[in-house]
Motif scaffolding. Structure first.
Motif, mmCIF file in Angstrom:
data_model
loop_
_atom_site.group_PDB
_atom_site.id
_atom_site.type_symbol
_atom_site.label_atom_id
_atom_site.label_comp_id
_atom_site.label_asym_id
_atom_site.label_seq_id
_atom_site.Cartn_x
_atom_site.Cartn_y
_atom_site.Cartn_z
ATOM 1 N N GLY A 152 0.784 -1.224 0.000
ATOM 2 C CA GLY A 152 0.000 0.000 0.000
ATOM 3 C C GLY A 152 0.815 1.273 0.000
ATOM 4 O O GLY A 152 0.255 2.367 -0.012
ATOM 5 N N LEU A 203 -4.737 -3.840 7.648
ATOM 6 C CA LEU A 203 -5.037 -3.930 6.216
ATOM 7 C C LEU A 203 -3.806 -4.387 5.433
ATOM 8 O O LEU A 203 -3.917 -5.197 4.501
ATOM 9 N N GLN A 204 -2.647 -3.880 5.795
ATOM 10 C CA GLN A 204 -1.416 -4.285 5.112
ATOM 11 C C GLN A 204 -1.157 -5.778 5.280
ATOM 12 O O GLN A 204 -0.758 -6.456 4.328
ATOM 13 N N ARG A 247 -3.333 -8.142 5.770
ATOM 14 C CA ARG A 247 -4.253 -8.914 4.943
ATOM 15 C C ARG A 247 -3.742 -8.993 3.513
ATOM 16 O O ARG A 247 -3.754 -10.067 2.894
ATOM 17 N N LYS A 291 -12.723 0.003 0.877
ATOM 18 C CA LYS A 291 -12.329 0.624 2.136
ATOM 19 C C LYS A 291 -10.809 0.652 2.274
ATOM 20 O O LYS A 291 -10.232 1.645 2.746
ATOM 21 N N ALA A 292 -10.157 -0.430 1.859
ATOM 22 C CA ALA A 292 -8.702 -0.526 2.015
ATOM 23 C C ALA A 292 -8.005 0.569 1.225
ATOM 24 O O ALA A 292 -7.147 1.293 1.769
ATOM 25 N N TRP A 293 -8.363 0.730 -0.068
ATOM 26 C CA TRP A 293 -7.611 1.721 -0.844
ATOM 27 C C TRP A 293 -7.943 3.144 -0.428
ATOM 28 O O TRP A 293 -7.080 4.041 -0.478
ATOM 29 N N THR A 329 -8.639 3.993 2.670
ATOM 30 C CA THR A 329 -7.877 4.167 3.911
ATOM 31 C C THR A 329 -6.419 4.445 3.604
ATOM 32 O O THR A 329 -5.789 5.322 4.217
#
Length: 424
Positions: free
Chosen positions: A310, A361-362, A364, A403-405, A407
């Motif tokens: 990310g 998140l990273q 995952r 949501k991940a991107w 965030t």
């Protein structure tokens, strides 16, 4: 953190006094130093290297970092540096392209990220901070230990390698912004809290003409390749490998490695000439259990080691600096003693939950990459291509990925520079 006082410094050693000592001239340290200087705080920035022209591992500055540059009043100068702007990085899966992230959907004008080398940016921030008489930059000055009195941190000992001189910098606050191998953190005997990982990222530098797009990810049966431009001269590529296998890759030789890369992208492979272009990045995110103490604050990788997943390292450090700026300026108003930990805990209470969310998140994403690197060859060839294409057709539309991107782009919580503290 240890309460034992350090040995009293020798009276013959040169001593400087200031309000804040920032250790480490990376993005977090330089941003915080500039913000403090612009707010009228006496600050000394120490950097152990003789210059900033060295290999940094972070190249991406997400939209939130762009917004913070604007609030700092430096965005126009940053955009004048050599860089690439990215809005829609692509992922090519078995020769079919997918738009996984679309930063253009974000609120304007901060609807893009920046890809650039760090040295020019760090020099710019130091030059802007140097416009203030209350700022001092000391290169070639490596911190050796913390100075403690009565259990409080009251400064650092350091060696000025340029003049072969031992020094003491006394302060009301020491900020450890000196990266994943932080000397300041080691002096506190705190564990970086690293999480284990089964993969590593092998970076290699390329000329700009090696890539034909701002940012690209390629996935094929033989591996996962990332590459992106860094302005008019350079580009960067990364190849995920199983942890501990780099010595075997080198032993097999550059021709064998080039052939491996060529199965995913022949063009990139042609520009890879030797292992001297390569550097190994260990993917081991971490979270130190404690970031503040009396007279001490850790930020950036010194407090929480970033994963490359990310591209969050630079952005997290800059967000830390923005929050630390307001926390420190208000804390300095109280009295002349070292800033007590209770006045610094605002910084950790704001940033720790955000960092924990990003790291989650990273990890995952890292687990998905790790599975592919280690087990892709166990999937039957007739199934692998349709399975991967189906996954990348559906995944960008799922709430979790969206949501991940977002965030990663905007941070878990809003962060802003407190410009009301500026004195000019």
């Amino acid at each position: 953190m240890p309460d034992a006082d350090a040995e009293e410094p020798d009276d013959s050693i040169t001593t400087e006094e200031t309000s804040v000592v920032v250790v480490g001239a990376g993005p977090g340290g330089c941003v915080l130093s500039y913000l403090l200087a612009k707010s009228g705080v006496e600050v000394v920035l120490l950097e152990r290297h003789p210059d900033l022209d060295r290999e940094f591992r972070g190249y991406f500055f997400q939209p939130l970092a762009v917004k913070l540059f604007a609030e700092m009043g430096v965005l126009d100068d940053v955009l004048a540096l050599d860089h690439d702007e990215v809005q829609r990085p692509e992922i090519t899966v078995f020769e079919r392209s997918y738009e996984f992230v679309d930063l253009s959907r974000l609120p304007k004008p901060y609807d893009y990220g920046l890809l650039m080398e760090q040295p020019a940016l760090l020099r710019l921030l130091i030059e802007r901070a140097d416009e203030f008489e209350n700022f001092e930059f000391r290169h070639s000055t490596g911190v050796t230990d913390l100075v403690r009195e009565g259990g409080q941190v009251v400064g650092v000992t350091a060696t000025d390698r340029e003049h072969d001189e031992d020094m003491v910098f006394r302060s009301r606050l020491v900020v450890g912004a000196d990266g994943r191998f932080s000397t300041v953190r080691k002096a506190t005997e705190l564990d970086p809290g690293l999480f284990d990982s089964s993969i590593e990222l092998l970076w290699f530098k390329l000329p700009a003409e090696a890539v034909d797009t701002t940012a690209q990810g390629r996935i094929d049966r033989n591996g996962i390749l990332l590459y992106f431009g860094l302005g008019s001269e350079d580009a960067q590529a990364g190849w995920f490998i199983e942890k501990g296998t780099y010595p075997d890759i080198r032993k097999r030789g550059i021709d064998a490695f080039r052939r491996k890369i060529a199965t995913v992208d022949p063009t990139i492979a042609r520009y890879l000439e030797g292992f001297d272009q390569c550097s190994l990045l260990h993917i081991e995110p971490g979270l130190t259990e404690k970031w503040v103490d009396d007279g001490l604050l850790l930020l950036g990788d010194a407090a929480h080691v970033a994963s490359p997943v990310g591209g969050q390292g630079n952005g997290l450090a800059i967000q830390d600096a923005a929050v630390a700026h307001s926390t420190v300026v208000h804390a300095l108003e109280a009295d002349d003693a070292p800033i007590p930990a209770e006045r610094l805990r605002r910084f950790e209470s704001i940033r720790r939950p955000a960092i924990e969310e990003v790291i989650s998140l990273q990890r995952r994403g890292e687990r998905a990459i790790s599975w592919y690197v280690r087990h892709a060859d166990s999937v039957p060839p007739w199934l692998e291509k349709p399975l991967a294409r189906a996954a990348f057709s559906v995944a960008p539309q799922t709430p979790l990925v969206r949501k991940a991107w977002k965030t990663f782009a905007l941070g878990p919580k809003p962060v802003a520079v407190d410009t009301t503290l500026f004195r000019s």
